[in-house]
Motif scaffolding. Structure first.
Motif, PDB file in Angstrom:
ATOM      1  N   ARG A 217      23.381  38.824  68.832  1.00 42.84           N
ATOM      2  CA  ARG A 217      24.609  39.586  69.108  1.00 42.84           C
ATOM      3  C   ARG A 217      24.265  41.020  69.495  1.00 42.84           C
ATOM      4  N   LEU A 218      23.321  41.625  68.790  1.00 43.99           N
ATOM      5  CA  LEU A 218      22.878  42.968  69.153  1.00 43.99           C
ATOM      6  C   LEU A 218      22.360  43.007  70.584  1.00 43.99           C
ATOM      7  N   GLU A 219      21.548  42.012  70.930  1.00 44.21           N
ATOM      8  CA  GLU A 219      20.986  41.950  72.273  1.00 44.21           C
ATOM      9  C   GLU A 219      22.084  41.810  73.309  1.00 44.21           C
ATOM     10  N   ALA A 220      23.102  40.984  73.007  1.00 44.63           N
ATOM     11  CA  ALA A 220      24.211  40.792  73.946  1.00 44.63           C
ATOM     12  C   ALA A 220      24.968  42.090  74.180  1.00 44.63           C
ATOM     13  N   ILE A 221      25.188  42.870  73.113  1.00 34.65           N
ATOM     14  CA  ILE A 221      25.901  44.147  73.263  1.00 34.65           C
ATOM     15  C   ILE A 221      25.121  45.099  74.159  1.00 34.65           C
ATOM     16  N   ILE A 222      23.828  45.215  73.900  1.00 35.81           N
ATOM     17  CA  ILE A 222      23.009  46.157  74.684  1.00 35.81           C
ATOM     18  C   ILE A 222      22.921  45.708  76.143  1.00 35.81           C
ATOM     19  N   LEU A 223      22.795  44.391  76.373  1.00 37.60           N
ATOM     20  CA  LEU A 223      22.708  43.884  77.742  1.00 37.60           C
ATOM     21  C   LEU A 223      24.013  44.054  78.506  1.00 37.60           C
ATOM     22  N   SER A 224      25.123  44.213  77.801  1.00 41.05           N
ATOM     23  CA  SER A 224      26.409  44.409  78.467  1.00 41.05           C
ATOM     24  C   SER A 224      26.603  45.860  78.899  1.00 41.05           C
ATOM     25  N   MET A 225      25.686  46.728  78.539  1.00 39.87           N
ATOM     26  CA  MET A 225      25.741  48.122  78.962  1.00 39.87           C
ATOM     27  C   MET A 225      25.034  48.305  80.299  1.00 39.87           C
ATOM     28  N   THR A 226      25.379  49.337  81.004  1.00 38.71           N
ATOM     29  CA  THR A 226      24.659  49.685  82.232  1.00 38.71           C
ATOM     30  C   THR A 226      23.351  50.368  81.847  1.00 38.71           C
ATOM     31  N   PRO A 227      22.362  50.402  82.741  1.00 39.28           N
ATOM     32  CA  PRO A 227      21.116  51.110  82.431  1.00 39.28           C
ATOM     33  C   PRO A 227      21.347  52.561  82.013  1.00 39.28           C
ATOM     34  N   GLU A 228      22.302  53.223  82.636  1.00 44.84           N
ATOM     35  CA  GLU A 228      22.583  54.608  82.291  1.00 44.84           C
ATOM     36  C   GLU A 228      23.140  54.719  80.867  1.00 44.84           C
ATOM     37  N   GLU A 229      23.987  53.762  80.491  1.00 50.21           N
ATOM     38  CA  GLU A 229      24.551  53.769  79.137  1.00 50.21           C
ATOM     39  C   GLU A 229      23.474  53.508  78.080  1.00 50.21           C
ATOM     40  N   ARG A 230      22.504  52.678  78.410  1.00 45.65           N
ATOM     41  CA  ARG A 230      21.426  52.427  77.451  1.00 45.65           C
ATOM     42  C   ARG A 230      20.550  53.660  77.273  1.00 45.65           C
ATOM     43  N   ARG A 231      20.341  54.388  78.384  1.00 40.66           N
ATOM     44  CA  ARG A 231      19.513  55.586  78.308  1.00 40.66           C
ATOM     45  C   ARG A 231      20.249  56.749  77.650  1.00 40.66           C
ATOM     46  N   ARG A 232      21.584  56.778  77.833  1.00 37.09           N
ATOM     47  CA  ARG A 232      22.390  57.886  77.293  1.00 37.09           C
ATOM     48  C   ARG A 232      23.591  57.319  76.541  1.00 37.09           C
ATOM     49  N   PRO A 233      23.391  56.805  75.321  1.00 42.25           N
ATOM     50  CA  PRO A 233      24.488  56.176  74.575  1.00 42.25           C
ATOM     51  C   PRO A 233      25.665  57.116  74.324  1.00 42.25           C
ATOM     52  N   GLU A 234      25.411  58.438  74.375  1.00 43.70           N
ATOM     53  CA  GLU A 234      26.480  59.391  74.094  1.00 43.70           C
ATOM     54  C   GLU A 234      27.595  59.376  75.139  1.00 43.70           C
ATOM     55  N   ILE A 235      27.351  58.785  76.335  1.00 50.78           N
ATOM     56  CA  ILE A 235      28.391  58.756  77.374  1.00 50.78           C
ATOM     57  C   ILE A 235      29.334  57.565  77.216  1.00 50.78           C
ATOM     58  N   VAL A 236      29.060  56.691  76.249  1.00 48.47           N
ATOM     59  CA  VAL A 236      29.866  55.477  76.090  1.00 48.47           C
ATOM     60  C   VAL A 236      31.181  55.842  75.394  1.00 48.47           C
ATOM     61  N   ASN A 237      32.229  56.049  76.202  1.00 43.19           N
ATOM     62  CA  ASN A 237      33.544  56.383  75.657  1.00 43.19           C
ATOM     63  C   ASN A 237      34.319  55.111  75.308  1.00 43.19           C
ATOM     64  N   TYR A 238      35.598  55.289  74.949  1.00 41.20           N
ATOM     65  CA  TYR A 238      36.371  54.144  74.460  1.00 41.20           C
ATOM     66  C   TYR A 238      36.536  53.063  75.526  1.00 41.20           C
ATOM     67  N   SER A 239      36.840  53.453  76.768  1.00 40.59           N
ATOM     68  CA  SER A 239      37.044  52.442  77.814  1.00 40.59           C
ATOM     69  C   SER A 239      35.750  51.675  78.087  1.00 40.59           C
ATOM     70  N   ARG A 240      34.631  52.386  78.035  1.00 38.58           N
ATOM     71  CA  ARG A 240      33.343  51.707  78.226  1.00 38.58           C
ATOM     72  C   ARG A 240      33.073  50.750  77.058  1.00 38.58           C
ATOM     73  N   ARG A 241      33.432  51.150  75.863  1.00 40.89           N
ATOM     74  CA  ARG A 241      33.213  50.299  74.698  1.00 40.89           C
ATOM     75  C   ARG A 241      34.027  49.008  74.790  1.00 40.89           C
ATOM     76  N   LYS A 242      35.256  49.131  75.302  1.00 42.17           N
ATOM     77  CA  LYS A 242      36.072  47.924  75.473  1.00 42.17           C
ATOM     78  C   LYS A 242      35.427  46.982  76.489  1.00 42.17           C
ATOM     79  N   ARG A 243      34.912  47.559  77.587  1.00 39.59           N
ATOM     80  CA  ARG A 243      34.247  46.731  78.598  1.00 39.59           C
ATOM     81  C   ARG A 243      32.996  46.061  78.035  1.00 39.59           C
TER      82      ARG A 243
END
Length: 469
Positions: free
Chosen positions: A371-397
């Motif tokens: 499940r952890l792997e699935a969450i991280i893989l659902s992020m864009t490369p930029e979001e993985r490099r900079r988790p601080e940019i993941v706002n609420y709308s990104r979290r829903k996606r």
């Protein structure tokens, strides 16, 4: 492996703890428990008798009876005698002075010879050798096809003949092919047979006389117990076995065959299979196995597993990132995958000294890692490099893409940030009260590896606290 034996031995030793001095009666009571534990583990009666006699002779000596820590002394003696029982030290493969080294795999039907041959080939390949598999099992339907499939999976070539039913000829041609191609190890998969089958045993003897193998390894099914050990003794009488490979050890909680086989046959255990995958084969170290049996863990095996999966330069880079607190979710994902490649998490944790007992009765939920792997893989490369940019709308996606909830994503991001801060503190030596943080300081950081704020255990809050604190 060895869960039942370990538990019984711990109960036996617990009766000795807390006593300032030991009497012979105390030692005898503990040894009765040890005897029952070994017999329940299906260790040979003769082996148990000799083993306990040696322990008693040493345990009632002056250095134990007058010791300030007699229980520890007895455990030490049992450990040393277990090591002695299983062979003192690791015995490696007998490599030929002039390649190729010829290895025969022999044993009963259904003990996993073909799979073991492929695992050994894969093991030698990872050591930098150039193995060749030879399919000489001409009796079992599809045995040669199975070896070819396993060889392709391992990346090791296979020599066999589907138009020839002469096992000796196939083995001879396989060794010749290895010499032509410059292969340095030949693994010959022979047919399973009973030691009372005179025709098939004579075939093995002809094969041995013609090819003079450097190793004749008997595949011993750990779940077969003492029956298999007795068969191994018969094979040894006919073929002079040079070693044993214990298979299916992960499926046997008793393990008596491992403890008995060296004493009964005289042939050392050289490898143990601890799973179904090609990489689930370990060299056998008597001292490390004794540590596992006594619940002491096996940190050296854990380190070796990690070294196989981690590139040295990449490990140095990750260390730098941790020190500078620039470790990101891409790095975490890489570490997570490396951890999963090392084997089941529950078995890895048991290799850590002191953890095995805390995990008894507690199961690790591997689905949480996925499940952890699935969450991280659902992020864009930029979001993985900079988790601080993941706002609420990104979290829903991300939650929709990984089949999880926004709360799961929030938890991962929050605890990942906690981990980065902890790494920064540790790199500066700025833990609580001027010391480095230890496991007890981690708090809900354990949630990074699973579920609703805790390690992926199925054992309740008490079990989690017991392990983490």
């Amino acid at each position: 492996m060895f869960e039942a034996l370990t538990e019984r031995l711990e109960r036996a030793f617990s009766r000795l703890r807390g006593r300032g001095k030991l009497r012979e009666r105390d030692v005898d009571e503990a040894l009765r428990e040890v005897r029952l534990a070994l017999l329940e583990a299906d260790v040979s009666v003769e082996v148990v008798r000799d083993f306990l006699a040696r322990i008693r002779e040493r345990a009632v000596g002056q250095e134990v009876l007058e010791s300030l820590t007699p229980a520890q002394q007895v455990v030490k003696i049992v450990y040393e005698e277990l090591v002695r029982l299983m062979g003192e030290a690791r015995e490696d493969v007998r490599w030929a002075k002039s390649p190729p080294t010829v290895v025969f795999l022999v044993g009963l039907q259904g003990t996993g010879k073909t799979t073991t041959a492929a695992k050994l080939a894969y093991h030698f390949l990872r050591e930098g050798r150039s193995p060749l598999l030879v399919g000489a099992d001409v009796y079992r339907p599809a045995a040669r096809e199975q070896l070819e499939t396993l060889g392709a999976k391992a990346g090791v070539p296979v020599y066999t003949r589907h138009d020839v039913d002469d096992a000796v000829r196939i083995a001879r041609e396989g060794v010749a092919r290895a010499r032509e191609e410059g292969r340095d190890v030949v693994l010959v998969d022979t047919a399973g047979r009973l030691h009372v089958d005179e025709e098939l045993m004579a075939e093995l003897e002809r094969m041995k006389a013609e090819l003079a193998p450097h190793e004749i390894l008997f595949t011993l099914d750990a779940m077969a117990g003492q029956d298999a050990v007795r068969v191994a003794r018969e094979f040894h009488g006919r073929l002079a076995l040079t070693g044993v490979v214990v298979t299916k050890l992960d499926g046997d909680s008793r393990g008596g065959a491992v403890l008995s086989v060296r004493a009964v046959t005289g042939a050392p255990v050289k490898f143990v299979a601890v799973g179904e995958k090609l990489e689930d084969l370990e060299p056998f170290y008597p001292d490390r196995m004794a540590q596992r049996i006594l619940g002491m863990g096996d940190i050296l095996t854990l380190i070796e597993k990690a070294e196989r999966e981690l590139d040295e330069r990449r490990a140095a880079e990750l260390e730098r990132k941790m020190r500078e607190a620039t470790f990101d979710l891409e790095d975490f994902l890489e570490q997570l995958r490396s951890l999963r490649r090392m084997g089941p998490l529950e078995e890895l944790l048991k290799l850590i000294p002191g953890v095995g007992g805390a995990l008894r009765g507690v199961s690790v939920d591997e689905r949480e890692l996925r499940r952890l792997e699935a969450i991280i893989l659902s992020m864009t490369p930029e979001e993985r490099r900079r988790p601080e940019i993941v706002n609420y709308s990104r979290r829903k996606r991300i939650a929709r893409g990984s089949g999880t909830s926004v709360q799961d994503v929030n938890r991962l991001l929050k605890q990942f940030e906690t981990m980065r801060k902890l790494m920064k503190q540790m790199s500066r030596g700025a833990g609580k009260k001027g010391r480095l943080p230890d496991v007890g300081d981690l708090g809900d950081l354990s949630g990074l590896l699973g579920g609703a704020g805790g390690f992926p255990f199925a054992g309740g809050k008490k079990a989690k606290r017991k392990f983490w604190r």
